[in-house]
Design a protein around this motif. Structure first.
Motif, mmCIF file in Angstrom:
data_model
loop_
_atom_site.group_PDB
_atom_site.id
_atom_site.type_symbol
_atom_site.label_atom_id
_atom_site.label_comp_id
_atom_site.label_asym_id
_atom_site.label_seq_id
_atom_site.Cartn_x
_atom_site.Cartn_y
_atom_site.Cartn_z
ATOM 1 N N ILE A 11 -5.053 5.819 -4.196
ATOM 2 C CA ILE A 11 -4.066 5.724 -3.182
ATOM 3 C C ILE A 11 -4.594 6.740 -1.993
ATOM 4 O O ILE A 11 -4.574 6.500 -0.837
ATOM 5 C CB ILE A 11 -2.600 5.853 -3.242
ATOM 6 C CG1 ILE A 11 -2.114 4.848 -4.406
ATOM 7 C CG2 ILE A 11 -1.738 5.913 -2.153
ATOM 8 C CD1 ILE A 11 -0.832 4.915 -4.774
ATOM 9 N N ARG A 12 -4.698 8.045 -2.242
ATOM 10 C CA ARG A 12 -5.321 9.086 -1.452
ATOM 11 C C ARG A 12 -6.449 8.580 -0.770
ATOM 12 O O ARG A 12 -6.610 8.839 0.568
ATOM 13 C CB ARG A 12 -5.726 10.217 -2.068
ATOM 14 C CG ARG A 12 -4.269 11.033 -2.327
ATOM 15 C CD ARG A 12 -4.614 12.418 -2.984
ATOM 16 N NE ARG A 12 -3.556 12.986 -3.693
ATOM 17 C CZ ARG A 12 -3.298 12.948 -4.855
ATOM 18 N NH1 ARG A 12 -4.103 12.469 -5.680
ATOM 19 N NH2 ARG A 12 -2.069 13.501 -5.499
ATOM 20 N N GLY A 13 -7.432 7.881 -1.429
ATOM 21 C CA GLY A 13 -8.576 7.513 -0.976
ATOM 22 C C GLY A 13 -8.518 6.575 0.120
ATOM 23 O O GLY A 13 -9.027 6.340 1.164
ATOM 24 N N VAL A 14 -7.391 5.343 -0.082
ATOM 25 C CA VAL A 14 -7.045 4.492 0.903
ATOM 26 C C VAL A 14 -6.385 5.050 2.111
ATOM 27 O O VAL A 14 -6.717 4.540 3.140
ATOM 28 C CB VAL A 14 -6.121 3.412 0.303
ATOM 29 C CG1 VAL A 14 -5.586 2.331 1.346
ATOM 30 C CG2 VAL A 14 -6.883 2.802 -0.960
ATOM 31 N N LEU A 15 -5.637 5.794 2.114
ATOM 32 C CA LEU A 15 -4.937 6.480 3.160
ATOM 33 C C LEU A 15 -5.303 7.728 3.837
ATOM 34 O O LEU A 15 -5.007 8.301 4.829
ATOM 35 C CB LEU A 15 -3.670 7.035 2.401
ATOM 36 C CG LEU A 15 -2.707 6.084 2.099
ATOM 37 C CD1 LEU A 15 -1.442 6.600 1.440
ATOM 38 C CD2 LEU A 15 -2.142 5.058 3.196
ATOM 39 N N SER A 16 -6.750 8.060 3.455
ATOM 40 C CA SER A 16 -7.394 9.314 3.943
ATOM 41 C C SER A 16 -7.574 9.493 5.266
ATOM 42 O O SER A 16 -7.375 10.524 5.895
ATOM 43 C CB SER A 16 -8.671 9.442 3.317
ATOM 44 O OG SER A 16 -9.539 8.382 3.697
ATOM 45 N N ASP A 17 -7.625 8.369 6.225
ATOM 46 C CA ASP A 17 -7.625 8.325 7.387
ATOM 47 C C ASP A 17 -6.516 8.211 8.342
ATOM 48 O O ASP A 17 -6.415 8.306 9.409
ATOM 49 C CB ASP A 17 -8.719 7.299 8.116
ATOM 50 C CG ASP A 17 -9.979 7.579 7.569
ATOM 51 O OD1 ASP A 17 -10.270 8.763 7.429
ATOM 52 O OD2 ASP A 17 -10.992 6.407 7.373
#
Length: 111
Positions: A11-17
């Protein structure tokens, strides 16, 4: 039971930006907040809680991998529980997280 740390990492990867991203441990899960509104949460065993437009939630329920979120014996309007088979694929996870992001981005920021 603790939240699924692998799912939280994905999830962090998806929300990183995303701007205004914070994380908060709550109810045994890890909530991902955008400007103070929880968009999604990593639960145990790969389950994902997703905040969606309450008026469109029913159309997303499939009765197998996606159902209404319940807590304390009551259904939480505008929240869906997405089980791990529906998020195994990174594109599918991104789509579900995107639904949560789209809904909370339409809300005014919390002060």
């Amino acid at each position: 039971m603790a939240y699924d740390e692998e799912l939280a990492h994905r999830i962090r990867g998806v929300l990183s930006d995303e701007r205004g991203l914070t994380e908060r441990v709550m109810f045994g899960g890890l909530g991902f907040m955008l400007d103070g509104h929880m968009a999604v949460a990593a639960g145990s065993r790969g389950s994902l809680m997703v905040r969606v437009d309450p008026d469109g939630a029913e159309a997303l329920v499939d009765g197998e991998s996606v159902d209404h979120m319940e807590m304390g014996g009551r259904s939480l309007r505008g929240w869906l529980l997405v089980e791990s088979p529906a998020t195994v694929d990174d594109d599918a996870l991104a789509q579900w997280v995107g639904r949560g992001v789209a809904f909370v981005r339409a809300l005014p920021p919390k002060e």
